[in-house]
Design a protein around this motif. Sequence first.
Motif, short mmCIF file in Angstrom:
data_model
loop_
_atom_site.label_atom_id
_atom_site.label_comp_id
_atom_site.label_asym_id
_atom_site.label_seq_id
_atom_site.Cartn_x
_atom_site.Cartn_y
_atom_site.Cartn_z
N ALA A 121 0.80 -1.13 0.02
CA ALA A 121 -0.04 0.06 -0.02
C ALA A 121 0.86 1.32 -0.08
N HIS A 126 -1.74 2.68 -6.21
CA HIS A 126 -2.89 2.10 -5.66
C HIS A 126 -2.83 0.65 -6.12
N PRO A 179 -14.17 7.85 -8.69
CA PRO A 179 -14.26 9.07 -8.35
C PRO A 179 -13.41 9.77 -7.45
N GLY A 180 -12.59 9.29 -6.86
CA GLY A 180 -11.50 9.78 -5.96
C GLY A 180 -10.57 10.16 -6.80
N TYR A 181 -10.18 9.87 -8.05
CA TYR A 181 -8.97 10.13 -8.61
C TYR A 181 -9.02 11.01 -9.82
N ARG A 182 -8.51 12.27 -9.55
CA ARG A 182 -8.74 13.30 -10.56
C ARG A 182 -7.44 13.93 -10.75
N ALA A 304 0.92 17.69 -3.90
CA ALA A 304 1.56 17.48 -2.58
C ALA A 304 3.08 17.68 -2.53
N GLU B 44 -14.66 5.95 -0.62
CA GLU B 44 -15.34 4.71 -1.04
C GLU B 44 -15.35 3.73 0.08
N ARG B 52 -5.51 2.06 4.24
CA ARG B 52 -4.84 2.99 3.34
C ARG B 52 -4.70 4.54 4.05
N ARG B 59 2.84 6.56 7.72
CA ARG B 59 4.15 6.60 6.70
C ARG B 59 4.75 7.84 6.63
N ARG B 60 3.98 8.85 6.76
CA ARG B 60 4.33 10.43 6.44
C ARG B 60 4.52 11.03 7.80
N GLU B 92 -1.62 21.37 5.32
CA GLU B 92 -1.74 21.20 3.76
C GLU B 92 -1.10 19.98 3.02
N GLN B 93 0.02 19.49 3.81
CA GLN B 93 0.82 18.52 3.52
C GLN B 93 -0.33 17.16 3.89
N ASP B 96 -3.07 17.13 1.24
CA ASP B 96 -2.80 16.94 -0.30
C ASP B 96 -2.20 15.53 -0.57
N GLN B 97 -1.64 15.00 0.69
CA GLN B 97 -1.27 13.48 0.32
C GLN B 97 -2.41 12.54 0.72
N ASP B 99 -5.39 13.14 -0.36
CA ASP B 99 -6.15 13.55 -1.64
C ASP B 99 -5.48 12.53 -2.76
N LYS B 100 -4.34 12.29 -2.52
CA LYS B 100 -3.81 11.34 -3.67
C LYS B 100 -4.32 10.02 -3.66
N LEU B 101 -4.92 9.55 -2.22
CA LEU B 101 -5.49 8.16 -2.18
C LEU B 101 -6.60 8.08 -3.16
N VAL B 102 -6.48 6.86 -3.88
CA VAL B 102 -7.66 6.86 -5.05
C VAL B 102 -8.94 6.59 -4.42
N ASN B 103 -9.17 6.23 -3.38
CA ASN B 103 -10.65 5.73 -2.83
C ASN B 103 -11.00 7.04 -1.94
N VAL B 104 -10.25 7.96 -1.80
CA VAL B 104 -10.64 9.42 -0.91
C VAL B 104 -11.25 10.04 -2.13
N VAL B 105 -12.70 10.27 -1.94
CA VAL B 105 -13.72 10.86 -2.98
C VAL B 105 -13.43 12.55 -2.61
#
Lengths: 584, 195
Positions: A121, A126, A179-182, A304, B44, B52, B59-60, B92-93, B96-97, B99-105
């Motif tokens: 992960a 992903h 939906p979360g990937y833009r 980021a 999601e 995740r 991790r960060r 902000e960091q 932003d991090q 927001d990069k997770l694909v499942n975060v809408v």
Amino acid sequence: MELTGAQSLIKSLESQGVEVVFGLPGGAILPVYDPIIDSSIRHILVRHEQGAGHAAEGYAQVTGRPGVAMVTSGPGATNIVTPLANAFMDSTPLVVVTGQVATQSIGTDAFQEVDITGVTAGVTKHNWLVTNARDIPNVVAEAFHVATTGRPGPVLVDFPKDVANSLTTWEEPGPVDLPGYRPPAAADPAAIAAAAELVLAAERPVLYVGGGVLKADASAALSRLVELTGIPVVTTLMARGAFPDGHRLCFGMPGMHGNFTAVTAMQRADLLVALGSRFDDRVTGKVSSFAPLAKVVHVDIDRAEIGKVRRPDVAVVADCRLAIEALLAALRERAAARPGALDPTRIAPWIATLDEWRERFPLAYDRAPAPDARGGPPPLKPQYVIEQLRAATPEDTVLVSGVGQHQMWAAQHWRFDQPRSWVNSGGLGTMGFAVPAAIGAKVGRPDRMVWAVDGDGCFQMTAQELVTASAERIPVKIAILNNAYLGMVRQWQHMFYEERYSEVYLSPDLPDYVLWAEAMGCVGLRVTSHEEVLPAIEKANEIDDRPVVIDFRTDSMEQVYPMVPSGLSNDEIVLHPSQQGLAR
Amino acid sequence: MSAGSPRLAAAEPPTGSGPALVPGSPSPRAGKRLRHHVVTLVVENKAGVLVRVAGLFARRGFNIFSLAVAPTHDPRLSRISIVVDVDSAPLEQVVDQLDKLVNVVQIDELHPLDAREAELLLVTVAVDGVSRSQVIQLAEIYGGKIVDVGPGAVTVRLASAPEALDDFEEVVRPYGILQLQRTGRIALPKLGYES
């Protein structure tokens, strides 16, 4: 039409345009290896799963297309974690398919079971666990979409054996629904306008070019920007070749082992335009004293990265090519409205300063070394080998390297004039990267000559993939700079541990690299003196039916210069001893 | 087990001030709490998403003060409310991090002043014949409810603003807290602040 999940997976890979898969079968992935026999996809059987991953990375870095690797569950999957981490650091698009134990066995500590989606992960963009064969076409489409768009990177699809064996149907995947990937695309016009104003106002600007320029295929746009503005360029380790070294405004590589001019240009600049670069610690040195006078425009597709290390004055979150093109348009518009806005005389003194530095502080090494103490021939300098290699190989040769001193010498002394002609492990620093990555690069660009410059320590980590190369007739060429040491570690012990060398000696003869190469079906050559260098390279260049390994016995004492010692300011750059004491 | 149980003592910094706290009055720790920001994520509703999100924090090197997660009115989506220690990383960091997770809408960061926050507390307090009525009375003052009664203890449920829960904890602490569980704060933007 009914088909198995395994057939659906292969069909999905085919429909994504996959031409080649690097892999190694095993129990859980077995069902998928049957339909490979009937597929148009070329499968290259590696000897270790790490090799599959790095080969896929090499393929991706030279082609710009995603590299694909397929391995089994458990140890097969964990063996490819290093390449995933490497690709994650270097933003290389990779799709890795792992077998998994049957869904009803997941969580039971079944034979060769590892929770690989959990393990990876943190080193993938992903990952997916496929639980229903019906989902295969969509998951594969999503995987390729995520790997290749936005900031590229590795993804993993975990594929349980029962899903592979179940019957399903295959349908053309619909539009990707995430939906979360833009990922961002075009640049914000206001940010571009602000960036343009900073460019026009700057007197000592530098274009700080990173790997994002290559990912975005923005080299041509970058060249137009340089032609329009006359701003000098530095290219990071990941960006070598993004702008031609032969251009008068290319000042080479900055960073810990960057050249004096590139490093100092950033330190004195009043504007850094960072294009797809991420202010890595190896570039900035001590962050608080990095480029202290510079305003910063930071262009990156990954939001980021903005402000992660250095807060920019203007942030442009966009694809690098689109951003550069927008900046070009904004600059042209302003130049038309304000004649003289791009007057090159404004930055002429700055360019003159950089030219003077370049003249006075070139990359240096001892070009006429004295004979060794026992009266033997003078030691072979590794930099000399790289210069000879560059001179004797075609312009469009792809150069691959491992990690360590040899990597830095290659990045410094090779002349990179084309994008995607340099393949190395930047962010993760993965020793053993070169041999498998070279194989992948040659598979991706069979029309190009592919040379790897490798260290003796690195070579021993993944050399077995030369068996793959021989068996598959992939004629890569490997130049081992054999200094009998883990050279970069030795260099740090030399400089920072009072020459107390701890566990870095490897021996030049054990293993015998020539015999080893020949045992793996390669041609093996050995070079011990300056006179033998060019003939050996020329001989290797003529061999096109099998891999070649040249064991260059190089000077164990050689250090990489310049060097910014870890944690110090870039102003503390240490030059080659022959240049130390020269007034800066 | 008494109120001075080491686990609770370690988790709660000493306040020094007496328990004379009234619901709604500014808590003595209010200033300190502004180090916290609430980040609410719409994710999601899929297996492994919480891992995740939590893994990214680990991790960060970002610190989480509390975390609450449950499905939203749309069963395909869940809402995660995370109270972030903004001293551990720039907000902000963190955003932003995440927001990069694909499942975060969707992701919203809420300054405490712009948020309606709530939290749920269950606490079992030691009581005797004398203190039982006092604890019940305190629970009533704070709008809590007695949900269990035993021979030497009562369990109170209190849903309120997180600061009120802090205050209630302090006022019952002298009686002896036997067990305590809080859900972590959840939050929605104040109306008018919604983006």
